[in-house]
Design a protein around this motif. Sequence first.
Motif, PDB file in Angstrom:
ATOM      1  N   GLN A  91       0.854  -1.180   0.000  1.00 28.87           N
ATOM      2  CA  GLN A  91       0.000   0.000   0.000  1.00 28.87           C
ATOM      3  C   GLN A  91       0.894   1.235   0.000  1.00 28.87           C
ATOM      4  O   GLN A  91       1.753   1.386   0.874  1.00 28.87           O
ATOM      5  N   ILE A  92       0.710   2.074  -0.993  1.00 31.08           N
ATOM      6  CA  ILE A  92       1.544   3.267  -1.118  1.00 31.08           C
ATOM      7  C   ILE A  92       0.913   4.419  -0.346  1.00 31.08           C
ATOM      8  O   ILE A  92      -0.274   4.700  -0.484  1.00 31.08           O
ATOM      9  N   ILE A  93       1.708   5.062   0.484  1.00 28.85           N
ATOM     10  CA  ILE A  93       1.293   6.274   1.202  1.00 28.85           C
ATOM     11  C   ILE A  93       2.021   7.442   0.546  1.00 28.85           C
ATOM     12  O   ILE A  93       3.258   7.525   0.593  1.00 28.85           O
ATOM     13  N   TYR A  94       1.270   8.306  -0.086  1.00 29.91           N
ATOM     14  CA  TYR A  94       1.854   9.400  -0.856  1.00 29.91           C
ATOM     15  C   TYR A  94       2.154  10.612   0.034  1.00 29.91           C
ATOM     16  O   TYR A  94       1.509  10.831   1.064  1.00 29.91           O
ATOM     17  N   THR A  95       3.100  11.410  -0.434  1.00 29.19           N
ATOM     18  CA  THR A  95       3.241  12.795   0.023  1.00 29.19           C
ATOM     19  C   THR A  95       2.456  13.654  -0.947  1.00 29.19           C
ATOM     20  O   THR A  95       2.763  13.685  -2.152  1.00 29.19           O
ATOM     21  N   PHE A  96       1.419  14.342  -0.434  1.00 34.54           N
ATOM     22  CA  PHE A  96       0.560  15.154  -1.301  1.00 34.54           C
ATOM     23  C   PHE A  96       0.869  16.636  -1.101  1.00 34.54           C
ATOM     24  O   PHE A  96       1.016  17.115   0.035  1.00 34.54           O
ATOM     25  N   PHE A  97       0.936  17.347  -2.243  1.00 34.94           N
ATOM     26  CA  PHE A  97       1.022  18.799  -2.230  1.00 34.94           C
ATOM     27  C   PHE A  97      -0.370  19.335  -2.578  1.00 34.94           C
ATOM     28  O   PHE A  97      -0.964  18.954  -3.588  1.00 34.94           O
ATOM     29  N   THR A  98      -0.883  20.233  -1.728  1.00 39.23           N
ATOM     30  CA  THR A  98      -2.263  20.688  -1.893  1.00 39.23           C
ATOM     31  C   THR A  98      -2.402  22.101  -1.359  1.00 39.23           C
ATOM     32  O   THR A  98      -1.594  22.554  -0.523  1.00 39.23           O
ATOM     33  N   GLU A  99      -3.453  22.796  -1.827  1.00 42.53           N
ATOM     34  CA  GLU A  99      -3.812  24.100  -1.289  1.00 42.53           C
ATOM     35  C   GLU A  99      -5.022  24.006  -0.357  1.00 42.53           C
ATOM     36  O   GLU A  99      -5.507  25.029   0.109  1.00 42.53           O
ATOM     37  N   ASP A 100      -5.495  22.809  -0.089  1.00 43.17           N
ATOM     38  CA  ASP A 100      -6.676  22.613   0.747  1.00 43.17           C
ATOM     39  C   ASP A 100      -6.285  22.751   2.216  1.00 43.17           C
ATOM     40  O   ASP A 100      -5.680  21.853   2.804  1.00 43.17           O
ATOM     41  N   THR A 101      -6.647  23.870   2.836  1.00 39.76           N
ATOM     42  CA  THR A 101      -6.282  24.109   4.235  1.00 39.76           C
ATOM     43  C   THR A 101      -7.138  23.309   5.205  1.00 39.76           C
ATOM     44  O   THR A 101      -6.874  23.330   6.413  1.00 39.76           O
ATOM     45  N   ASN A 102      -8.160  22.614   4.691  1.00 38.52           N
ATOM     46  CA  ASN A 102      -8.884  21.660   5.555  1.00 38.52           C
ATOM     47  C   ASN A 102      -8.045  20.415   5.806  1.00 38.52           C
ATOM     48  O   ASN A 102      -8.293  19.672   6.752  1.00 38.52           O
ATOM     49  N   LEU A 103      -7.060  20.167   4.923  1.00 39.88           N
ATOM     50  CA  LEU A 103      -6.188  19.008   5.066  1.00 39.88           C
ATOM     51  C   LEU A 103      -4.875  19.359   5.759  1.00 39.88           C
ATOM     52  O   LEU A 103      -4.307  18.530   6.482  1.00 39.88           O
ATOM     53  N   THR A 104      -4.379  20.560   5.529  1.00 37.19           N
ATOM     54  CA  THR A 104      -3.103  20.928   6.137  1.00 37.19           C
ATOM     55  C   THR A 104      -2.914  22.446   6.127  1.00 37.19           C
ATOM     56  O   THR A 104      -3.471  23.143   5.272  1.00 37.19           O
ATOM     57  N   THR A 105      -2.136  22.915   7.081  1.00 37.85           N
ATOM     58  CA  THR A 105      -1.646  24.299   7.065  1.00 37.85           C
ATOM     59  C   THR A 105      -0.122  24.317   7.185  1.00 37.85           C
ATOM     60  O   THR A 105       0.473  25.360   7.445  1.00 37.85           O
ATOM     61  N   THR A 106       0.502  23.154   7.006  1.00 35.93           N
ATOM     62  CA  THR A 106       1.954  23.003   7.177  1.00 35.93           C
ATOM     63  C   THR A 106       2.670  23.140   5.843  1.00 35.93           C
ATOM     64  O   THR A 106       2.458  22.316   4.948  1.00 35.93           O
ATOM     65  N   PRO A 107       3.544  24.122   5.668  1.00 34.55           N
ATOM     66  CA  PRO A 107       4.354  24.195   4.433  1.00 34.55           C
ATOM     67  C   PRO A 107       5.354  23.046   4.393  1.00 34.55           C
ATOM     68  O   PRO A 107       5.818  22.554   5.425  1.00 34.55           O
ATOM     69  N   ILE A 108       5.711  22.616   3.201  1.00 33.07           N
ATOM     70  CA  ILE A 108       6.648  21.503   3.036  1.00 33.07           C
ATOM     71  C   ILE A 108       7.995  21.825   3.669  1.00 33.07           C
ATOM     72  O   ILE A 108       8.706  20.926   4.153  1.00 33.07           O
ATOM     73  N   LYS A 109       8.364  23.093   3.744  1.00 35.14           N
ATOM     74  CA  LYS A 109       9.691  23.433   4.289  1.00 35.14           C
ATOM     75  C   LYS A 109       9.770  23.195   5.792  1.00 35.14           C
ATOM     76  O   LYS A 109      10.869  23.126   6.341  1.00 35.14           O
ATOM     77  N   PHE A 110       8.606  23.058   6.468  1.00 35.95           N
ATOM     78  CA  PHE A 110       8.614  22.784   7.895  1.00 35.95           C
ATOM     79  C   PHE A 110       8.308  21.324   8.204  1.00 35.95           C
ATOM     80  O   PHE A 110       8.186  20.948   9.373  1.00 35.95           O
ATOM     81  N   ALA A 111       8.146  20.498   7.172  1.00 32.90           N
ATOM     82  CA  ALA A 111       7.743  19.110   7.375  1.00 32.90           C
ATOM     83  C   ALA A 111       8.948  18.212   7.602  1.00 32.90           C
ATOM     84  O   ALA A 111      10.092  18.577   7.325  1.00 32.90           O
ATOM     85  N   ILE A 112       8.672  17.026   8.129  1.00 36.09           N
ATOM     86  CA  ILE A 112       9.718  16.061   8.477  1.00 36.09           C
ATOM     87  C   ILE A 112       9.568  14.837   7.570  1.00 36.09           C
ATOM     88  O   ILE A 112       8.474  14.288   7.438  1.00 36.09           O
TER      89      ILE A 112
END
Length: 820
Positions: free
Chosen positions: A153-174
């Motif tokens: 089962q593949i778990i993707y890294t998603f890039f999105t503008e949907d703030t209901n899913l995230t407010t974390t920029p990729i530059k602050f992610a681990i």
Amino acid sequence: NNRPVADVKVGVRIEHARASDLVLHLISPQGTRILLAENRGGASSAGYGASIVTTNVFPRTDSGGPEEDRNVIETGNNFGTIRIRYDFFTIPDTLRVYYDGVRIFDSGLINGAGTWNINYGPGTSTQVTIVVNEGGSNQNTRWNYTATIVTEQIIYTFFTEDTNLTTTPIKFAIPPFTSSSGLPLTNVVVLRDGFENANDGLNFPAGSFIDGWRVDRDNIDVLSNGGPFGSLGPAYAGQKWIDIQGNSPGIISTNVTTTPGKQYRVSFAYTRNPDTNNIAPASARISLNGATFLNVLAPVDNTVGNVNWKTNSAVFTATLPSTKLEVASTQTTPTFYGVFFDDFTVEELADQQGYFLPEETLNSLRGQSALGTWTLEVWDNRVGASINPPPELLSWELQFIFGNTNPPAVPLTFCPSSTNVASVYDPNCVPVTNTVAGNEIRYFIVDAPRSATLATNILSSATGDLVLMFNQDGLPSGNPLVDLIVNTNFGAGDEAFLLGTNGLPPNLKPGQRYYLGVANFNPGETNTFTIRVGFDRTDGSLISVNPLTNGQCFTNTIPATNALDYYQFTVSTNATAVSFSLSMTNPDVNLVVRRALPVIDPLPRPNPGEYDYLSANSGTQADTITITTNSQPVPLAPGVWYLGVYNVATNPVTYAICADESTNSPYNIIRLTNDVPRDFTIPAGSPLTNFFLFTIDQTNAAVSFWLYNLNNPADLLVNLDALPDPGNYLFAGSGSSNNPVQILVDTNGFLSDLNGDWYLAVDNQSPNDLSFTILATFSTNGLPVVINPQLIITNGTLCLSWNSVVGQDYYVEAKTNLTD
């Protein structure tokens, strides 16, 4: 797809020993370049996304004859690897593997032991079929194999503008940039049912309710550890389980609340009925919303005392807010033995995907056409690709939400509310003239009143030739294969068609929506028109629901219509039972009852899922529904209950409807003594409240129940440790004035122990008073049960007849004279 982009998500799965070496861009078909991530992740070797590898083991052995062995394995995924470890011993065998209807592996005729690794998919199916000795071998043989299914089962890294899913920029992610919440993920259980609240019994018929499941087709068995059939267990979990095959292939279903787009896992335990008389495997099917989800094959791998439960699970993505889960027996030959099922669980899977805001916004892609080639550009711009292990883009995907390009659909309304004609009106209730230009289609929504049986749809134009289109389920497109297209009046004038609840399709569906479309016959024209729909009946602003008073009857007349007369009754907090009765002077009306719930439309109708109880006796026979605190599927509870009366005749019917509440038990229990007959009379139209109790506590070998001296037709219903009714009983027999009923039960049948409380009910099948004699007798000291047969003498010939039990021995004794 040429529709405009409203939103897009970009998912990536990358293996890389140092994710910070990577720069990711998305390039649209129009050439717009979006920077997704640039040298993020520090020194981490986790890459982007993750993979979950699942391993399931399926052992399979056989030491019998030359027959073909076919094993259908549900893998839960549409791609993976099958590892088969086999031992064919000395005599050669063949093994073949099929996926999506195609043979993907053939061992040829071989012997000895070994291992194969076989890749399957990706495809449409999640099932793999392994066949040993396809078509049969020419000699006796023995073999075994173990199949191990490895899926990812593949778990993707998603890039999105949907703030209901995230407010974390990729530059602050681990890294590995998966679950952006950082919180433990827990699946939500939406259904867990092991049939623990169901009553024991055999052959529950269609229309019965089993612990929240509805029996959709005859019939199923409910078994328990401590019940008469407990030797076939024990249950996988708890105390109870079901056999999906009673004496015919059964189907049960239940509705599960789901969220469209979410993933759910269905899991359950299963095995074959291990009865000593059963020598065959058993099969069943799990369906979701009518589509096959899993095929279940229970092999011959268990015995009485070793039930050998197995488990299975698979994942689906919900498409509707309510998902119908159905379990069906697929036995193709007559049998009493099917697949045992227990411990159904449906859980909403926690979203493990990682969602992050990209370096540059994706909003600049909004409005662009999605048609064309989309490119994910990956730069490895620090050390380069010479790194160990070698970097790899394992998978990537795009998820689009498209902009709505459909023209608006205009609802037709009633103005004033007292009119029966729906149209497009101005504020003064004057019909509005509409315009259709070129090749466009103008759309209209029609909400049919619940009481309507006819709808006349009229399109009027004085300027040109127009086409009227109809579709029950969505906006019509002009495709004659899916739409009704009306153009009988070439040129200016009216186009019209009639919808009725009866007759040829398409039919009017009261209370439901349908759609109309208007288009020019000649796309080069522009024309004006009015559109209207006339109904034979409307609901008005509010459906009338008349209140009922305890102990009082309400008389009314219902016309010949599909509309219902509605009533409501408020059950008090100390009520133990309530009886709703419907009597009529001429045929024929029926009764539906439903407890009031906070849903959009709580009123009952005689449609599956829209009532709790239904009584539909024919002719002028009264309809009575008695509900107690132990009733199923919905027990009695304080508050409002709705009643609906509907006419199934072609003429008006006058009726009386009554509600009688009781704070005491509604049942009259009469105890029977061994071999002592009891005379009894039941008034005409009485509900099933008189029950006869016969207790056996001496481990008797047989018991006989008699119903005779009948003045009218009646049914004898028998149940063990539970009150019987026409939908729930162990044994039943029908009798009349010249045909007594005898039901003989012994320990040579499927019951090994007769001890317990036996309840008998007599169901009057006539509109008149019923009188009868009822008798219960059991054998004592090893003596047999004496049967009093029906005696018929014709032309000097004696004929003895009685109700017999298959497999039971009977002895007929006679005398040569009356003095011996």
